[in-house]
Every structure is written in C-alpha cells, then in structure tokens.
Design an enzyme around this catalytic site. Sequence first.
Site, PDB file in Angstrom:
ATOM      1  N   GLY A   1      14.525  64.559  20.248  1.00 27.95           N
ATOM      2  CA  GLY A   1      15.575  64.215  21.195  1.00 27.95           C
ATOM      3  C   GLY A   1      15.213  62.913  21.886  1.00 27.95           C
ATOM      4  O   GLY A   1      14.027  62.554  21.962  1.00 27.95           O
TER       5      GLY A   1
ATOM      6  N   GLN B   1      15.240  56.838  28.618  1.00 31.00           N
ATOM      7  CA  GLN B   1      13.946  56.620  27.960  1.00 31.00           C
ATOM      8  C   GLN B   1      13.842  55.270  27.252  1.00 31.00           C
ATOM      9  O   GLN B   1      12.751  54.847  26.883  1.00 31.00           O
ATOM     10  CB  GLN B   1      13.661  57.734  26.945  1.00 31.00           C
TER      11      GLN B   1
ATOM     12  N   CYS C   1       6.877  64.851  25.214  1.00 34.24           N
ATOM     13  CA  CYS C   1       7.934  63.891  25.532  1.00 34.24           C
ATOM     14  C   CYS C   1       7.494  62.522  25.033  1.00 34.24           C
ATOM     15  O   CYS C   1       6.347  62.125  25.253  1.00 34.24           O
ATOM     16  CB  CYS C   1       8.154  63.866  27.043  1.00 34.24           C
ATOM     17  N   LEU C   2       8.396  61.802  24.391  1.00 32.01           N
ATOM     18  CA  LEU C   2       8.037  60.476  23.875  1.00 32.01           C
ATOM     19  C   LEU C   2       7.629  59.530  25.005  1.00 32.01           C
ATOM     20  O   LEU C   2       6.901  58.576  24.774  1.00 32.01           O
ATOM     21  CB  LEU C   2       9.211  59.874  23.083  1.00 32.01           C
TER      22      LEU C   2
ATOM     23  N   HIS D   1      15.628  69.903  28.075  1.00 32.98           N
ATOM     24  CA  HIS D   1      14.631  68.833  28.267  1.00 32.98           C
ATOM     25  C   HIS D   1      15.337  67.464  28.338  1.00 32.98           C
ATOM     26  O   HIS D   1      15.065  66.663  29.233  1.00 32.98           O
ATOM     27  CB  HIS D   1      13.612  68.869  27.120  1.00 32.98           C
ATOM     28  N   GLU D   2      16.256  67.226  27.401  1.00 30.59           N
ATOM     29  CA  GLU D   2      16.953  65.930  27.382  1.00 30.59           C
ATOM     30  C   GLU D   2      17.892  65.791  28.585  1.00 30.59           C
ATOM     31  O   GLU D   2      17.998  64.716  29.182  1.00 30.59           O
ATOM     32  CB  GLU D   2      17.733  65.755  26.076  1.00 30.59           C
TER      33      GLU D   2
ATOM     34  N   HIS E   1      16.316  64.528  31.625  1.00 32.40           N
ATOM     35  CA  HIS E   1      16.119  63.071  31.694  1.00 32.40           C
ATOM     36  C   HIS E   1      17.295  62.382  32.391  1.00 32.40           C
ATOM     37  O   HIS E   1      17.125  61.333  33.003  1.00 32.40           O
ATOM     38  CB  HIS E   1      15.946  62.478  30.293  1.00 32.40           C
TER      39      HIS E   1
HETATM   40 ZN   LIG Z   1      11.397  63.737  27.179  1.00 33.72          ZN
END
Ligand SMILES: [Zn+2]
Length: 189
Positions: free
Chosen positions: A46, A51, A99-100, A141-142, A145
Amino acid sequence: MAILPIVTYDDPVLRNPAEPVESNTPELQTFIDDLFETMYEASGVGLAAPQVGRSLRIFVVDADAITEAEGEGTYGPRVYINPEIVSDQDYLWDAEEGCLSIPDVREKVTRPDSIRIRYLDRDFYAHEEEHQGWFARVLQHEYDHLRGVLFIDYLGAFRKRLIRNKLNEIKSGNVDTEYSLVPKKSIPK
Ligand SMILES: [Zn+2]
C-alpha cells in the site's frame, strides 16, 4: 510514469491531515499511476499520497501477496480517493506491520478486524464495501496516513523506547533501502 521518492516518518507531511481530492484530472491519473509504480518498485502492499510528499486524500493498495498467503483470496490493485472508514471495535487483533516510510521497523499493532469503507475509485465512482482480516488491516494502515497517524503511534512506551535508536538512524539518513527515499537535507554547521 515515474517512481517517486518516499518520505520518512520524521517528515511533517506525514503528520498533517491530508486535503480532499477535488476533481479528476489527467494530472491525478498520472499521479495514481506513479503511486502504483512506486509501491510495486518498493515491494509495498500500500502507498498513501503523503508518503510521496503530497498531502492528498488518496492511497493505492495491492495486498494480494498477503491476502492470498493468509487464505483471504485476492483483491487486485485498488485506488481509494477521499475514503471514510468506520470500524467495528468489537473484535480487535494483533499483527506485525511495517511501513515504507519507517524502513526496517516491524511491530505488532492492534486493530479492529472489520471495517466499512466509503470511497471514490479512480474514475470517481462511489463505492461502499465491508472488509475483514488482512485486507481491512492494510486499508486501515493506509487510511491512517491520510489522518497524520503512523503505526508506531499505537505502540506502548516500552516498544517505543526499543525502536527509538532505529528511528533516529532513519531520521539522520542512516538506513539502506531497496527503494528511493527523499534525501535528508544536510544539517548546517
Ligand atoms: Zn505506512
């Protein structure tokens, strides 16, 4: 299409509530393609607009690698524009998340199992869906953000202390990733 550099947890853009997407434009469509390309290149499941430094209420997911392995089937690539999530707080479960924007940190997070999500797809058609399990976890999770929330915010004081050094390393740019991060500005002497 382009691969966009990803910001790390310490970037203020990840702490601001994102702005609604107002209209469907060719620029938006290109941006969606870029989000997918960036997510796949980073082997993520995701990726949310903040991000990559854009404070917009949009995220993309393709969580099939997880959902298939967990026996939940496949969902394919999906785009969520201006999403709203309502979760059912009755049944919560723990699972490890990463998480990226927080490379090399994986921690157990408690989340509701089942959610209802309302959103626009990339053609601006409205949808309402219910999801459970891993797919619901990835969506939450997304979605976080877009609210300026990171998974590390859910950790208790003890776990937070254990990852503090790792976070400081990321903040100072001392982290190796297979994908591009936004370079750290050099600190003036
Ligand atoms: Zn993340």
